[in-house]
Design a protein around this motif. Structure first.
Motif, mmCIF file in Angstrom:
data_model
loop_
_atom_site.group_PDB
_atom_site.id
_atom_site.type_symbol
_atom_site.label_atom_id
_atom_site.label_comp_id
_atom_site.label_asym_id
_atom_site.label_seq_id
_atom_site.Cartn_x
_atom_site.Cartn_y
_atom_site.Cartn_z
ATOM 1 N N GLN A 112 -6.164 38.788 -0.432
ATOM 2 C CA GLN A 112 -7.126 37.785 -0.829
ATOM 3 C C GLN A 112 -7.176 37.674 -2.343
ATOM 4 O O GLN A 112 -7.105 38.673 -3.054
ATOM 5 C CB GLN A 112 -8.507 38.148 -0.285
ATOM 6 N N PRO A 159 -12.201 35.466 -6.626
ATOM 7 C CA PRO A 159 -12.835 34.155 -6.837
ATOM 8 C C PRO A 159 -12.613 33.659 -8.257
ATOM 9 O O PRO A 159 -12.393 34.439 -9.188
ATOM 10 C CB PRO A 159 -14.320 34.431 -6.564
ATOM 11 N N GLU A 160 -12.663 32.367 -8.409
ATOM 12 C CA GLU A 160 -12.408 31.746 -9.700
ATOM 13 C C GLU A 160 -13.470 32.160 -10.708
ATOM 14 O O GLU A 160 -14.672 32.163 -10.420
ATOM 15 C CB GLU A 160 -12.385 30.228 -9.545
ATOM 16 N N TYR A 182 -13.658 35.213 -11.932
ATOM 17 C CA TYR A 182 -13.952 36.644 -11.840
ATOM 18 C C TYR A 182 -13.199 37.401 -12.924
ATOM 19 O O TYR A 182 -12.028 37.137 -13.188
ATOM 20 C CB TYR A 182 -13.546 37.178 -10.468
#
Length: 503
Positions: A141, A144-145, A147
């Motif tokens: 995975q 997130p953008e 991070y």
């Protein structure tokens, strides 16, 4: 009456052995409902005695999903649990096959193994024999953008501060200075420039010799031949830098005092032009067109002390090693000879090594300053190779094809590198890394072939003389400021020791 109903409801709510109405279902009930109709799976039904506590409560006493037989059910809900993100990508069947395969003692033939490998690659996309027991096929995975990992700076630091230093240095592609050299002779076999330890650059222009002071820019005409048909064929400074040896086309070797601008002596022992000169303390070696090399002791009247006859054609390259043990000579006969140091006297002298691998005239000869037994040589138009030799063993350490005529070679005293000057077609200077002989840089600017190279006493600047009648100064070996200070401190320490010993 209403009071009694309220007390009955309150009493019913406080009882623990009755189901709570309108309460959310238990976790085992949710899993049973998600698994569909049918009998409850083993290990999840709360009606089993093993899953019930000693009290009358219907709340399971053990973690749902586990039983006494250690059987765990794989969740079918996408998304996974807290340990494994997605169990559907774990390929449990492949893991079971690999575990049972280890206990199989049967050995297949090589042909059968190759067939099984091909089938496994076609069916599974990978070789089963190289697969891991638990292999996740899903992609990891992405974060997130936006991070940012706060520990990234901490764990991305280098072990030592010195490792972050750049491995390459800046080398100017343009010359630092360009000087005119009118009437310089376009002859491959001559050696017409040399740089003294006192920072004077000697240049032979036809029948004259000029001195250029690098510190002040002053130009001095040291000499001019009396006969216009006689030209200067070679120049060489003594190590101390106060005397200049000059070879002429009339087979003479002259010795000049630069400070007095006066000729000290004229030594005549050759019968052909003297195209190359090299000093070893008070011994001056000269190579002539007939292939002979003469040793001159400049302290005595009978200067000619030895003759080396190892070439059949003109000697165009001559260089003493820094320790004075060997003399390397290159000739138009494609030979490279290495001669031992001779203390005078008669008799025949033979070279300790003779290299015949070059296919063209060898003018470029240079000794390594930090390995006294390593010699670099370069061939002419028919050869175009640079070869590195170990003169003790006679082995060729490395060879590189330069694709052009090699006119001169110099070793750097500041770096583990060497520089070569070339002729047609690029007329360039090339810096090589030693010992890999990888090309570091190319310096272009001359419009005709390079004739000679010489280096400044501090080892930072290379002067190139070319047939385009120009002298170009390249600052290609500029030292790092820190190393420069360390070198200056070492030189000061050496000079202080010498002064103390003199006292």
């Amino acid at each position: 009456m209403a009071q009694f109903l309220f007390e009955a409801d309150l009493h019913g709510l406080l009882k623990l052995d009755t189901p709570i109405p309108n309460a959310p279902p238990a976790r085992w009930q949710r899993k049973a409902k998600e698994s569909g109709p049918g009998p409850s799976p083993v290990g999840v039904s709360p009606m089993k005695p093993a899953n019930r506590s000693h009290s009358s409560s219907k709340t399971p006493s053990k973690t749902p999903g586990k039983s006494g037989s250690k059987i765990q059910s794989t969740p079918t809900k996408p998304g996974g649990d807290r340990y494994i993100p997605n169990r559907s990508t774990m390929q449990m069947e492949m893991a079971n096959f690999l575990l049972t395969k280890e206990n199989d003692p049967a050995e297949d033939s090589p042909t059968k193994k190759e067939q099984q490998k091909a089938w496994a690659v076609n069916l599974n996309g990978f070789d089963v024999g190289e697969a891991k027991i638990l292999r996740l096929s899903g992609k990891p995975q992405n974060a997130p953008e936006g991070y940012q990992n706060n520990l990234k700076v901490l764990y991305s630091q280098k072990m030592t501060p010195g490792s972050s230093r750049k491995t390459s240095r800046y080398i100017p592609s343009n010359p630092d200075r360009i000087l005119d050299a009118p009437e310089i002779r376009n002859d491959y076999y001559l050696n017409l420039i040399d740089w003294s330890s006192q920072n004077f650059l000697a240049v032979a222009l036809d029948n004259s010799v000029y001195l250029w002071n690098h510190d002040t820019g002053e130009i001095i005409q040291l000499l001019q031949m009396e006969h216009p048909d006689v030209y200067i064929s070679s120049v060489s400074w003594i190590k101390e830098g106060n005397y200049l040896a000059v070879g002429t086309s009339s087979a003479e070797v002259q010795l000049w005092d630069v400070q007095q601008q006066k000729r000290l002596r004229n030594m005549t022992s050759h019968c052909a032009r003297v195209g190359t000169l090299s000093w070893n303390s008070y011994i001056l070696s000269s190579g002539a067109r007939n292939g002979h090399i003469h040793h001159h002791d400049v302290r005595v009247a009978e200067h000619h002390v030895a003759t080396l006859a190892g070439h059949t054609q003109e000697v165009c390259g001559l260089k003493w090693s820094l320790d004075g043990r060997y003399l390397a000579s290159g000739g138009n006969d494609n030979l490279v000879n290495v001669w031992p140091c001779t203390q005078g006297g008669g008799g025949d002298f033979a070279p300790i090594q003779t290299f015949t691998q070059h296919q063209g005239a060898v003018k470029a000869v240079a000794w390594c300053p930090w390995q006294t037994n390593v010699l670099a040589t370069g061939g002419g138009t028919s050869d175009r190779h640079i070869r590195i030799w170990n003169v003790c063993s006679g082995a060729c350490l490395s060879t590189v094809d330069t694709h052009s005529q090699v006119c001169s070679i110099l070793w750097s005293t500041n770096y583990k590198e060497l520089i070569s000057g070339h002729g047609f077609a690029q007329n360039q200077l090339v810096i090589w890394k030693y010992p890999t002989m990888a090309k570091v840089a190319e310096l272009q600017g001359h419009t005709a072939r390079i004739l000679n190279l010489t280096m400044s006493p501090d080892g930072t600047t290379v002067a190139s003389a070319a047939a385009d009648e120009t002298l170009r100064l390249w600052r290609c070996f500029e030292m790092d400021p820190i190393k420069k200070k360390e070198k200056e401190k070492a030189n000061c320490a050496k000079s202080s020791i010498i002064h103390q010993s003199i006292r």
